[in-house]
Design an enzyme around this catalytic site. Sequence first.
Site, PDB file in Angstrom:
ATOM      1  N   SER A  73      -6.620   1.559   0.664  1.00  0.00           N
ATOM      2  CA  SER A  73      -8.056   1.468   0.385  1.00  0.00           C
ATOM      3  C   SER A  73      -8.923   1.905   1.557  1.00  0.00           C
ATOM      4  O   SER A  73     -10.061   2.342   1.362  1.00  0.00           O
ATOM      5  CB  SER A  73      -8.416   0.033   0.000  1.00  0.00           C
ATOM      6  OG  SER A  73      -8.004  -0.875   1.011  1.00  0.00           O
ATOM      7  N   GLY A 129      -4.754  -0.577  -2.353  1.00  0.00           N
ATOM      8  CA  GLY A 129      -3.691  -1.548  -2.566  1.00  0.00           C
ATOM      9  C   GLY A 129      -2.297  -1.046  -2.276  1.00  0.00           C
ATOM     10  O   GLY A 129      -1.328  -1.807  -2.380  1.00  0.00           O
ATOM     11  N   ASN A 148      -1.518  -3.446   3.917  1.00  0.00           N
ATOM     12  CA  ASN A 148      -1.221  -4.278   2.749  1.00  0.00           C
ATOM     13  C   ASN A 148       0.157  -4.923   2.829  1.00  0.00           C
ATOM     14  O   ASN A 148       0.393  -5.973   2.236  1.00  0.00           O
ATOM     15  CB  ASN A 148      -1.337  -3.439   1.467  1.00  0.00           C
ATOM     16  CG  ASN A 148      -2.783  -3.116   1.139  1.00  0.00           C
ATOM     17  OD1 ASN A 148      -3.658  -3.972   1.221  1.00  0.00           O
ATOM     18  ND2 ASN A 148      -3.052  -1.867   0.799  1.00  0.00           N
ATOM     19  N   ASP A 206     -16.299  -8.490   1.612  1.00  0.00           N
ATOM     20  CA  ASP A 206     -14.957  -9.091   1.639  1.00  0.00           C
ATOM     21  C   ASP A 206     -14.412  -9.239   3.051  1.00  0.00           C
ATOM     22  O   ASP A 206     -13.362  -9.843   3.263  1.00  0.00           O
ATOM     23  CB  ASP A 206     -13.986  -8.290   0.786  1.00  0.00           C
ATOM     24  CG  ASP A 206     -13.820  -6.839   1.255  1.00  0.00           C
ATOM     25  OD1 ASP A 206     -14.292  -6.500   2.361  1.00  0.00           O
ATOM     26  OD2 ASP A 206     -13.225  -6.046   0.513  1.00  0.00           O
ATOM     27  N   HIS A 261     -12.783  -4.540   4.180  1.00  0.00           N
ATOM     28  CA  HIS A 261     -13.009  -3.096   4.079  1.00  0.00           C
ATOM     29  C   HIS A 261     -14.280  -2.686   4.826  1.00  0.00           C
ATOM     30  O   HIS A 261     -15.355  -3.251   4.593  1.00  0.00           O
ATOM     31  CB  HIS A 261     -13.124  -2.682   2.612  1.00  0.00           C
ATOM     32  CG  HIS A 261     -11.875  -2.950   1.827  1.00  0.00           C
ATOM     33  ND1 HIS A 261     -11.687  -4.109   1.118  1.00  0.00           N
ATOM     34  CD2 HIS A 261     -10.752  -2.206   1.674  1.00  0.00           C
ATOM     35  CE1 HIS A 261     -10.496  -4.080   0.539  1.00  0.00           C
ATOM     36  NE2 HIS A 261      -9.906  -2.939   0.860  1.00  0.00           N
TER      37      HIS A 261
END
Length: 213
Positions: free
Chosen positions: A38, A75, A104, A188, A191
């Site tokens: 991402s 992801g 991830n 979040d 990011h």
Amino acid sequence: MGLSVVRRHCIALLILAGFAGASLAQPKPHTILVVGDSLSAEYGLKRGTGWVALMEQRLAKENPQAKVVNASISGDTTSGGRSRLPALLAQHKPTVVVVELGGNDALRGLPLAMTQDNLQAMTQAAQTAGAKVLLAGMQVPPNYGQDYTKRFSDTFATVAKANKAALVPFLLKGVADGPNAAKLFQADRIHPNESAHPTILNTMWPAVRALLR
């Protein structure tokens, strides 16, 4: 056939040979393949504002023949990248492969040995296909524990050194570790937002540029 005619034919052949040699000497246009997650797939961003898109815009000015293929998927893990890479190499025949994966893996608590094995396999596959490789390293927050944090960061350097690949130690340098980090992330807090991506490009650019020489 007279001597002058023979001489003209010889000159013509030499000229043609010279053009052919010049054509053969021309370098192959670069194709940069970015295989990431991402952080490279413009998650939560307006299209065209992520660091890969900004790199493509910069290349259009400095190296207009270069092509960028962004094969990043939000992801994705190193296992996913490893499984996707062979088809991407066959399709795009890149001269440079940027591997931006691993974050991830840490978020999911996957074994470090598996992450390292996947990065190793991806690096070797790309090099075998004739591409230069750039690994974009990642770091995890201190709450993961000092030992894990160090071993995770060292994984990228270990793979890069073992395969003589290029390395950017920390993709988010100047973003996650800067004094204004809170302002550079989306809600979040994972990011980076649009304002952070020029900094990410500036972190990656010297290594990318060196591989294009």
